[in-house]
Design a protein around this motif. Structure first.
Motif, PDB file in Angstrom:
ATOM      1  N   PRO A  34      -1.620   9.157   5.986  1.00  0.00           N
ATOM      2  CA  PRO A  34      -1.324   8.700   4.624  1.00  0.00           C
ATOM      3  C   PRO A  34       0.164   8.522   4.346  1.00  0.00           C
ATOM      4  CG  PRO A  34      -2.889  10.519   4.605  1.00  0.00           C
ATOM      5  CD  PRO A  34      -2.313  10.449   5.982  1.00  0.00           C
ATOM      6  N   ILE A  35       0.496   7.355   3.838  1.00  0.00           N
ATOM      7  CA  ILE A  35       1.817   7.122   3.243  1.00  0.00           C
ATOM      8  C   ILE A  35       1.708   7.330   1.734  1.00  0.00           C
ATOM      9  CG2 ILE A  35       3.637   5.418   2.836  1.00  0.00           C
ATOM     10  CD1 ILE A  35       2.880   4.117   5.502  1.00  0.00           C
ATOM     11  N   LEU A  36       0.675   6.733   1.159  1.00  0.00           N
ATOM     12  CA  LEU A  36       0.338   6.928  -0.251  1.00  0.00           C
ATOM     13  C   LEU A  36      -1.163   7.149  -0.349  1.00  0.00           C
ATOM     14  CD1 LEU A  36       2.467   4.053  -1.853  1.00  0.00           C
ATOM     15  CD2 LEU A  36       3.021   6.496  -1.866  1.00  0.00           C
ATOM     16  N   ASN A  37      -1.574   8.055  -1.198  1.00  0.00           N
ATOM     17  CA  ASN A  37      -2.993   8.308  -1.422  1.00  0.00           C
ATOM     18  C   ASN A  37      -3.193   8.541  -2.917  1.00  0.00           C
ATOM     19  OD1 ASN A  37      -5.652   9.430  -1.601  1.00  0.00           O
ATOM     20  ND2 ASN A  37      -5.541   9.926   0.581  1.00  0.00           N
ATOM     21  N   PHE A  38      -3.763   7.560  -3.570  1.00  0.00           N
ATOM     22  CA  PHE A  38      -3.884   7.619  -5.019  1.00  0.00           C
ATOM     23  C   PHE A  38      -5.080   8.452  -5.466  1.00  0.00           C
ATOM     24  CE2 PHE A  38      -1.647   3.754  -3.868  1.00  0.00           C
ATOM     25  CZ  PHE A  38      -0.505   3.847  -4.654  1.00  0.00           C
ATOM     26  N   GLU A  39      -5.962   8.803  -4.522  1.00  0.00           N
ATOM     27  CA  GLU A  39      -7.115   9.633  -4.852  1.00  0.00           C
ATOM     28  C   GLU A  39      -6.856  11.103  -4.515  1.00  0.00           C
ATOM     29  OE1 GLU A  39     -10.250   7.763  -2.679  1.00  0.00           O
ATOM     30  OE2 GLU A  39     -10.495   6.145  -4.127  1.00  0.00           O
ATOM     31  N   LEU A  90      -5.140   0.465  -5.883  1.00  0.00           N
ATOM     32  CA  LEU A  90      -5.270   0.863  -4.487  1.00  0.00           C
ATOM     33  C   LEU A  90      -5.805   2.288  -4.369  1.00  0.00           C
ATOM     34  CD1 LEU A  90      -1.895  -0.590  -3.157  1.00  0.00           C
ATOM     35  CD2 LEU A  90      -4.162  -1.622  -2.984  1.00  0.00           C
ATOM     36  N   ALA A  91      -6.541   2.518  -3.276  1.00  0.00           N
ATOM     37  CA  ALA A  91      -7.043   3.864  -2.985  1.00  0.00           C
ATOM     38  C   ALA A  91      -6.066   4.618  -2.092  1.00  0.00           C
ATOM     39  CB  ALA A  91      -8.414   3.797  -2.325  1.00  0.00           C
ATOM     40  N   SER A  92      -5.541   3.945  -1.065  1.00  0.00           N
ATOM     41  CA  SER A  92      -4.609   4.597  -0.153  1.00  0.00           C
ATOM     42  C   SER A  92      -3.853   3.562   0.663  1.00  0.00           C
ATOM     43  CB  SER A  92      -5.334   5.570   0.781  1.00  0.00           C
ATOM     44  OG  SER A  92      -6.233   4.870   1.623  1.00  0.00           O
ATOM     45  N   VAL A  93      -2.696   4.008   1.194  1.00  0.00           N
ATOM     46  CA  VAL A  93      -1.875   3.215   2.106  1.00  0.00           C
ATOM     47  C   VAL A  93      -1.609   4.102   3.315  1.00  0.00           C
ATOM     48  CG1 VAL A  93       0.259   1.913   2.411  1.00  0.00           C
ATOM     49  CG2 VAL A  93      -0.808   2.042   0.139  1.00  0.00           C
ATOM     50  N   ASN A  94      -1.860   3.589   4.519  1.00  0.00           N
ATOM     51  CA  ASN A  94      -1.832   4.442   5.705  1.00  0.00           C
ATOM     52  C   ASN A  94      -1.051   3.809   6.848  1.00  0.00           C
ATOM     53  OD1 ASN A  94      -4.076   6.362   4.695  1.00  0.00           O
ATOM     54  ND2 ASN A  94      -5.032   4.346   4.582  1.00  0.00           N
ATOM     55  N   LEU A  95      -0.506   4.682   7.686  1.00  0.00           N
ATOM     56  CA  LEU A  95       0.201   4.256   8.898  1.00  0.00           C
ATOM     57  C   LEU A  95      -0.727   4.340  10.100  1.00  0.00           C
ATOM     58  CD1 LEU A  95       3.018   3.584  10.302  1.00  0.00           C
ATOM     59  CD2 LEU A  95       3.082   6.041  10.826  1.00  0.00           C
ATOM     60  N   TRP A  96      -0.655   3.332  10.960  1.00  0.00           N
ATOM     61  CA  TRP A  96      -1.384   3.299  12.232  1.00  0.00           C
ATOM     62  C   TRP A  96      -0.351   3.006  13.326  1.00  0.00           C
ATOM     63  CZ3 TRP A  96      -6.884   3.652  11.990  1.00  0.00           C
ATOM     64  CH2 TRP A  96      -7.407   3.607  10.691  1.00  0.00           C
ATOM     65  N   MET A  97      -0.320   3.844  14.340  1.00  0.00           N
ATOM     66  CA  MET A  97       0.703   3.674  15.378  1.00  0.00           C
ATOM     67  C   MET A  97       0.175   4.194  16.704  1.00  0.00           C
ATOM     68  SD  MET A  97       4.659   4.957  15.198  1.00  0.00           S
ATOM     69  CE  MET A  97       5.850   4.591  16.507  1.00  0.00           C
ATOM     70  N   ASN A  98       0.279   3.371  17.725  1.00  0.00           N
ATOM     71  CA  ASN A  98      -0.170   3.778  19.062  1.00  0.00           C
ATOM     72  C   ASN A  98       0.979   3.667  20.044  1.00  0.00           C
ATOM     73  OD1 ASN A  98      -1.042   0.821  18.423  1.00  0.00           O
ATOM     74  ND2 ASN A  98      -0.823   0.845  20.665  1.00  0.00           N
ATOM     75  N   SER A  99       1.025   4.603  20.976  1.00  0.00           N
ATOM     76  CA  SER A  99       2.094   4.606  21.979  1.00  0.00           C
ATOM     77  C   SER A  99       1.776   3.658  23.129  1.00  0.00           C
ATOM     78  CB  SER A  99       2.295   6.023  22.508  1.00  0.00           C
ATOM     79  OG  SER A  99       1.068   6.539  23.025  1.00  0.00           O
ATOM     80  N   MET A 100       0.503   3.675  23.584  1.00  0.00           N
ATOM     81  CA  MET A 100       0.072   2.785  24.659  1.00  0.00           C
ATOM     82  C   MET A 100      -1.043   1.894  24.130  1.00  0.00           C
ATOM     83  SD  MET A 100       0.201   5.261  28.032  1.00  0.00           S
ATOM     84  CE  MET A 100      -0.955   6.487  27.426  1.00  0.00           C
ATOM     85  N   LYS A 101      -1.553   1.009  24.973  1.00  0.00           N
ATOM     86  CA  LYS A 101      -2.636   0.142  24.537  1.00  0.00           C
ATOM     87  C   LYS A 101      -3.791   0.993  24.037  1.00  0.00           C
ATOM     88  CE  LYS A 101      -1.855  -4.045  27.271  1.00  0.00           C
ATOM     89  NZ  LYS A 101      -2.461  -5.021  28.213  1.00  0.00           N
ATOM     90  N   ALA A 102      -4.414   0.542  22.964  1.00  0.00           N
ATOM     91  CA  ALA A 102      -5.480   1.328  22.362  1.00  0.00           C
ATOM     92  C   ALA A 102      -6.544   0.395  21.799  1.00  0.00           C
ATOM     93  CB  ALA A 102      -4.930   2.232  21.263  1.00  0.00           C
ATOM     94  N   ARG A 103      -7.739   0.924  21.697  1.00  0.00           N
ATOM     95  CA  ARG A 103      -8.862   0.174  21.120  1.00  0.00           C
ATOM     96  C   ARG A 103      -9.664   1.109  20.221  1.00  0.00           C
ATOM     97  NH1 ARG A 103     -12.889  -3.163  24.849  1.00  0.00           N
ATOM     98  NH2 ARG A 103     -11.317  -4.738  24.365  1.00  0.00           N
ATOM     99  N   SER A 104      -9.950   0.645  19.021  1.00  0.00           N
ATOM    100  CA  SER A 104     -10.842   1.399  18.142  1.00  0.00           C
ATOM    101  C   SER A 104     -12.267   0.959  18.414  1.00  0.00           C
ATOM    102  CB  SER A 104     -10.494   1.125  16.676  1.00  0.00           C
ATOM    103  OG  SER A 104     -10.788  -0.222  16.333  1.00  0.00           O
TER     104      SER A 104
END
Length: 537
Positions: A143-148, A173-187
């Motif tokens: 979370p960067i921002l979470n309004f809930e 908005l409900a929330s603002v979030n950071l996503w960061m990967n060091s190597m290749k990644a798949r969700s």
């Protein structure tokens, strides 16, 4: 792929008014090129231009929750397949710096220095990141921002480097979030219960998307599970012997490639799989859709029943191999007015004439064999032959029991009885025009009453009952109310117990509808009505 589900790309950023009135209501993904290039983060967070050092200094040693995968590069949503661990943000950044320096061939020296520096403070994190078998970490939804839940804003200090994208300026908005990967990644493939705007700050992501209508082909995990919004199949090489519907997935999928500065609108309910390149940084915005916001809680039970009924009706049409036009017509009828599964045709019906009719067009209630046209006579003979072939004389007493109480019936037999495959009687009835049904069944009632009785009481499977009664409903639209009454009086008059005949038809229809409902539970909710299969050794 249906044309109205195609993903559109916008080279000009739409205003919040345009997005809210024309883009969001369609519930179809959209790409906005260069949407966030005006962010401070776009330049400050760039790993190739000192961005990692900036982030390390800005955030410091704040502890965040990271996903740890031992099946990298895939991160599965099922909590049994990953582990969430506390990790110092500065430690994660140091690991990313290690990987970045490896591009210059200096990874080993840097690695040793980081192992030495970290060993003093956190041996466990050192082993995980820099040990003999280092694990891959992924900062997901930090979370960067979470309004809930405002207390859960671990990276609030990064908020001044970003701003609400223009299309979302009017959103709560409900929330603002950071996503960061060091190597290749798949969700792993999943959907979200909120609308989502995924913004690429640095790096590159390839997103594969499927509309909610593709849910049956993605085999969602059970609704009661912890990861109910995730698919249960491996998309690269799905085992079609276990997941046969997955063979159709390519017909529903769309792919988009997002570069730094781009943003992707992912509507709620759209399945997506995200592949991220090395050192990719993204920020996403979540907000509740107008559809969900407008749903009244005290109406939930009604919404549930209406949606399940609509899906069941569509599944029934699919089981009967009805064309989409017939499906649309049926859907309109079932959702626009009350619909009893089967009305009592013994009562007076409403007259429904189609245009002016001349006396010679009037359908006779007394149809003899010599009155039949050659094609109708052939259909009658085929139907009589099929009934005789299916039954033995010893079986012509009593009636077929399609009661819903038989919970111990063999499941395979039940499914077969609800399929047109290898059901010659049901398939023959399916091919007959409703007016031909009228003449053939009158002729059978007048000339072969015991065969008609055997057909209804013994030879009709549940799918046969559904098809026959649908044909009767279509027939009712084409003949007068008087002809309807005459037909049903003659039809039911061949039975010693008319209520038993109607019960057989109703029980068959209900068993067919139940199988369709169970299919819906399996395909859309991942729920097997018979319970989870037990593993055998």
């Amino acid at each position: 792929m249906e044309e109205d589900l195609r993903i559109h790309t916008f080279t000009e950023i739409p205003s919040s008014e345009l997005f809210t009135s024309q883009i969001e209501p369609k519930n179809v993904p959209a790409v906005f090129k260069g949407c966030i290039k005006n962010w401070k983060a776009f330049s400050r967070w760039n790993p190739s231009d000192g961005g990692l050092i900036y982030l390390q200094e800005r955030v410091g040693s704040v502890v965040v929750e990271a996903m740890l995968s031992r099946s990298a590069p895939v991160f599965y949503g099922d909590i049994r397949s990953h582990e969430r661990v506390p990790l110092s943000f500065s430690t994660f950044i140091r690991y990313c710096l290690c990987l970045l320096k490896n591009r210059d061939g200096r990874r080993d020296d840097f690695l040793e220095s980081q192992k030495h520096n970290l060993a003093v403070s956190n041996t466990e994190q050192t082993d995980l990141l820099f040990g003999e078998a280092p694990q891959q970490f992924f900062l997901a939804q930090v979370p960067i921002l979470n309004f809930e839940k405002k207390e859960h804003m671990q990276l609030e200090c990064l908020g001044e480097d970003i701003q609400t994208p223009v299309p979302l300026e009017a959103k709560s908005l409900a929330s603002v979030n950071l996503w960061m990967n060091s190597m290749k990644a798949r969700s792993s493939t999943h959907y979200d219960p909120h609308h989502n705007l995924l913004c690429i700050v640095s790096g590159c992501k390839e997103v594969t998307l499927w509309p909610p209508s593709a849910t049956p082909y993605l085999y969602p995990l059970p609704l009661y599970g912890e990861a109910s919004n995730h698919s249960s199949i491996t998309l690269e090489e799905p085992d079609l012997s276990i997941y046969p519907r997955a063979a159709c997935l390519n017909g529903f999928s769309q792919k988009v490639i997002l570069h730094a500065g781009d943003a992707l609108f992912i509507p709620e309910g759209w399945f997506h799989q995200v592949d991220s390149e090395v050192l990719t940084i993204a920020v996403n915005f979540w907000w509740r859709s107008m559809t969900i916001s407008g749903m009244l809680e005290h109406m939930d039970a009604y919404y549930l029943r209406r949606i399940l009924k609509r899906l069941t009706d569509k599944e029934m049409n699919k089981m009967l191999h009805f064309p989409s036009s017939s499906m649309d017509k049926t859907m309109t009828c079932t959702t626009s007015q009350p619909n009893n599964a089967y009305r009592d045709h013994g009562h007076q019906g409403t007259s429904k004439n189609c245009g002016n009719r001349t006396p010679k067009d009037e359908l006779k209630s007394k149809v003899m064999l010599q009155d039949l046209e050659p094609c109708a006579s052939q259909s009658l003979n085929e139907l009589i032959s099929l009934v005789h072939d299916r039954l033995n004389p010893s079986k012509l007493t009593g009636s077929t029991d399609y009661s819903l109480a038989g919970e111990n019936d063999d499941n395979k037999r039940k499914e077969d009885s609800c399929s047109t495959d290898d059901d010659s009687v049901a398939n023959l009835i399916l091919t007959l025009h409703p007016l031909k049904i009228h003449r053939v069944f009158l002729a059978m009632a007048n000339n072969f009453p015991r065969t008609l009785e055997a057909l209804v009481l013994h030879a009709l499977t549940p799918v046969g009952s559904e098809i026959l009664t649908r044909k009767f409903e279509e027939m009712d639209q084409l003949i007068s109310g008087e002809d309807q009454n005459q037909f049903y009086q003659i039809f039911y008059g061949v039975f010693d117990d008319q209520s038993a005949a109607m019960d057989v038809l109703l029980n068959g229809k209900e068993l067919f509808a139940r199988q369709a409902f169970e299919n819906v539970l399996d395909k859309f909710l991942g729920v097997n009505p018979e319970g989870p299969k037990q593993q055998t050794k």
